[in-house]
Motif scaffolding. Sequence first.
Motif: not given
Ligand code: SAH
Length: 342
Positions: A54, A160, A84, A51, A87, A121, A154, A115, A118
């Motif tokens: 990263e 979703l 965030e 991402t 994250p 994570l 991000n 928020l 996982s």
């Molecule tokens: N923002 C980060 C990761 C993106 S991946 C980056 O740019 O590197 C998606 C992230 O959203 C992951 O941390 C995943 O665990 C989280 N996530 C996905 N669906 C979610 C939900 N319904 N509620 C909370 N977190 C969620």
Amino acid sequence: MTSLLEDIIKDKIRDNGPMTIGQFMELALGHPEHGYYMKQDPFGRSGDFVTAPEVSQLFGEMIGAWVADVWLQMGQPEKLIVLECGPGRGTLMADILRATKNVQGFHDAINVHLLEMSPTLKVKQAEVLSEYEPCWHEKLEDVPGGAPMVVIGNEFLDALPFQQFVRTKDGDEPRMIALNEKGDLTFVPEKGEVSESSAERERFAQDVSERLKVQGGAALFIDYGHMKSGLGDTFQAIKGHEYVDVLSNIGDADLTSHVDFQALTPCAGVEVCGPVMQGVFLKALGIEMRAAMLKSKSTSLQAEMVEKGLHRLVDSDQMGSLFKVIGFYNSYDTDLKPAGFF
Ligand code: SAH
């Protein structure tokens, strides 16, 4: 080879009939034991995808400048909730916080909220962000009120759930996941023009904007997607940096679809900025100047890395055009105008 989660999904379909793509996605990503995000760290070179945060620290530095600027424009409120959504490894938030260290009074004002669903994570995030004592939440409504807030996400909205519809002679039908005669997963109906929508993403945008309306502040969402709603199947699975079949590798591949930015609208009383292309946004925030400054202080090897990261983030044939940025903001009390859009 079938996974345990694939068997669970097949059993559900046998018991209850075909499931929607949204239900499938929720299980594939979020099943408490076998869901993709629940059991592994999917990021980085050795993971499944990379991402923007990263790719280069430049990304988080620009977002950090954006967040601090919102706070300054608002007249440096005594308290600011920085939330965030999704994250990941915590890299973006760590870069935001590092980049804003010297903004006088900013770190004293902020409370960091995350928020995240996982458990794996969360552990990573706790390691990277321990000195800022973040609070974790699983739902937006659990994030405290009572102060203005800045919300960042991000590649969160694409994770979703969403739905697909297939145009048939009898009208639009939801595209479902069913079992064929051999007992394999398959889409029904299989043929026809596909359209997509996501009540979950739209609701999330609405819910965030409701919070901004009450508390003041701004939100920023960055994701791959399109500016205008249109037809087309964008359901995708990524594993080991490769596109794979969306109905295979269940729980071991990331599932997403392109975000329809036109469908993301704030509630009445909250304004929208963008969507604009990520490259345009980052350049407006001064990413090229920041890269030049970093390069001037680095070894030639480091300078090359900075340059590569910059191009990956902003160039049109890389992340610069496919990724879009949208903002929501409450300008009622403070004449706030988030940077990068105007
Ligand atoms: N923002 C980060 C990761 C993106 S991946 C980056 O740019 O590197 C998606 C992230 O959203 C992951 O941390 C995943 O665990 C989280 N996530 C996905 N669906 C979610 C939900 N319904 N509620 C909370 N977190 C969620």
